[in-house]
Structures are given as C-alpha cells and as structure tokens.
Scaffold this motif. Sequence first.
Motif, PDB file in Angstrom:
ATOM      1  N   ARG A 100       0.860  -1.182   0.000  1.00 65.96           N
ATOM      2  CA  ARG A 100       0.000   0.000   0.000  1.00 65.96           C
ATOM      3  C   ARG A 100       0.899   1.236   0.000  1.00 65.96           C
ATOM      4  O   ARG A 100       1.700   1.426   0.910  1.00 65.96           O
ATOM      5  N   ASN A 101       0.794   2.026  -1.075  1.00 63.61           N
ATOM      6  CA  ASN A 101       1.656   3.205  -1.258  1.00 63.61           C
ATOM      7  C   ASN A 101       3.131   2.826  -1.248  1.00 63.61           C
ATOM      8  O   ASN A 101       3.983   3.536  -0.702  1.00 63.61           O
ATOM      9  N   GLY A 102       3.423   1.651  -1.856  1.00 61.80           N
ATOM     10  CA  GLY A 102       4.806   1.211  -1.956  1.00 61.80           C
ATOM     11  C   GLY A 102       5.358   0.518  -0.730  1.00 61.80           C
ATOM     12  O   GLY A 102       6.505   0.077  -0.743  1.00 61.80           O
ATOM     13  N   GLU A 103       4.567   0.415   0.333  1.00 63.17           N
ATOM     14  CA  GLU A 103       5.003  -0.227   1.562  1.00 63.17           C
ATOM     15  C   GLU A 103       4.184  -1.491   1.819  1.00 63.17           C
ATOM     16  O   GLU A 103       2.978  -1.499   1.597  1.00 63.17           O
ATOM     17  N   PRO A 104       4.846  -2.566   2.283  1.00 60.95           N
ATOM     18  CA  PRO A 104       4.104  -3.805   2.567  1.00 60.95           C
ATOM     19  C   PRO A 104       3.055  -3.582   3.652  1.00 60.95           C
ATOM     20  O   PRO A 104       3.308  -2.912   4.651  1.00 60.95           O
ATOM     21  N   ALA A 107      -0.848  -6.425   7.797  1.00 59.27           N
ATOM     22  CA  ALA A 107      -2.121  -7.069   8.127  1.00 59.27           C
ATOM     23  C   ALA A 107      -2.585  -7.980   6.996  1.00 59.27           C
ATOM     24  O   ALA A 107      -3.005  -9.115   7.216  1.00 59.27           O
ATOM     25  N   ILE A 108      -2.520  -7.461   5.771  1.00 59.59           N
ATOM     26  CA  ILE A 108      -2.954  -8.268   4.624  1.00 59.59           C
ATOM     27  C   ILE A 108      -1.945  -9.367   4.312  1.00 59.59           C
ATOM     28  O   ILE A 108      -2.309 -10.508   4.014  1.00 59.59           O
ATOM     29  N   ASN A 109      -0.658  -9.059   4.408  1.00 61.93           N
ATOM     30  CA  ASN A 109       0.360 -10.059   4.114  1.00 61.93           C
ATOM     31  C   ASN A 109       0.325 -11.220   5.103  1.00 61.93           C
ATOM     32  O   ASN A 109       0.687 -12.349   4.756  1.00 61.93           O
ATOM     33  N   ALA A 110      -0.099 -10.960   6.324  1.00 69.73           N
ATOM     34  CA  ALA A 110      -0.252 -12.048   7.290  1.00 69.73           C
ATOM     35  C   ALA A 110      -1.321 -13.036   6.818  1.00 69.73           C
ATOM     36  O   ALA A 110      -1.187 -14.253   6.995  1.00 69.73           O
TER      37      ALA A 110
END
Length: 260
Positions: A100-104, A107-110
């Motif tokens: 999101r906006n270039g940053e991991p 919460a979603i990646n988990a």
Amino acid sequence: MKKTLKNKKATKPTEKRITQGGMAIQPGQRQPDVVLQMPEVFYFDMNSYMNSVKSAKSIDYSNRVRLYDMYESALLDLHLSGVIAKRLRGVTKIPIEFQRNGEPDDAINAQLRSPWFKELRKDLVWSEFWGYTLVQFFLDDDGNIRYELINRKHYDPIHRKLLKYQGDMDGLPIDMFPNMLFVGKERELGIFAELLPAVLYKRGDMSDWARFCNIFGMPIREYTYDAGDEEARKRLIIDAKRQGANAVYIHPQGERTASY
C-alpha cells in the motif's frame, strides 16, 4: 408495487453462509443448502464421454454431473495426478506480497501467508482444469478470514444458480449469498475435458498390455517324464499346479506334445 418490492428483497444478499453436507443430519440440525453425493467413479468409454460433453454443452439445460464424475475417475491416473500435484506445488511456492503506497501491508500479508490462502491458490488453479471455481469467504470465530469451496456439481454457472441436489435443473440465485467469488468462464469445461480422451486411450493400452503380458510375458515351464510312467506324469501335473498359473508343457522325453 408490493410484488416488485418482494422480488427485490428475494435477490438481496443476506449474511447466510452456504452449508454443505450429506443426507444424514443430527437431531436439531437443518438440512444443508447443498446435499452432497459420492462421485460415481466408473470405467467409462468414448461414447459415455461424448454424451457427457454434449450434456454439459447444452445451451438451455446444461448438466455437468456425469462429466465431472469422469473427471474424478480420471484423477485416479497416477501420472496425471502427479503432474497436477507438481503444478499445484509450484503455484503455492510463488511469494505474494501486498503493498500500500509502496510499503508492505503487514495485516494483509499475514493473511496471504496463512494456510487458507495457500489452499485458495490451489483451488483457483483447479478452475483451469474443471472450468471454474466458486468459493464463499467468511470470518471464523476468531475473526480470521476463511473460505469454503462450493461443490462444482451443485452450481450452474450459466444461470448462476446454487443447486441443492446435483441433478436439479433449478436452484437459488447465487446473488442471494454474500462474499462469493467466481473464477473461470460460464461455459468452459476445463482442461480435463481435453485430457479425458488421452486417459481413455492410456487405459485401453494398459489393458491390452496387461493381457499381452499375461499371455506372453510369463515364463513357460517344461516337464518331462518317462513315456511309460503314468504315475510320474500325474505327480508332475500336481506339482505344476502348486507352483503357480504360468504356462506349463508336460511331455514324455523325446516328444514336444503338451499334455497339460
């Protein structure tokens, strides 16, 4: 006016989760939305295959039950199932990251690293083989994302109807249920439809090869006895039967005529 409002209300998505199960239910439980039946795994032929494809491709009354049972039967092929398993392992090993906006986004990646997402990726790949995949997402008691795969024999992708029994021609509109994800094409039958003839030919070849080996692949045993010794001949026959079902030639010494 009331009739119009009633129709709109009937198609409005609810928070209902689709339940799947068999005919045997516990006291106090309601019958599931989808009543599952065991797939009919059988030895089909090319005529059965063609009739099933025609039934599945029907414009107005499409029915894939028989064809999907053939898919289940084809998966008993060791080579085919092994190749598919290798493909599924390759897909699930590909790393996926949401940014999101270039940053991991942790919460979603988990969630993307969770076991349920790995299984989802497999089911999405299966849509290439079966023609489609339909899943429903929900939250478990701990608030974690989960999903359930809807049995493919209980969904009509052309008319977008959930079928209670696999042989039904009509059912509930899938729009009545929330958080549904359909992947595939409505009239696509999947790669399995192209693979079935090859599976048929292979099974026929294996059957012919097994018959060939049964006749010509076993060693032939040869026994000889004195032409005048009938008791020796009888003992040889008994011994040959005890040693197995391979072909046996029993003849007097100096002759080539089979006696057993």
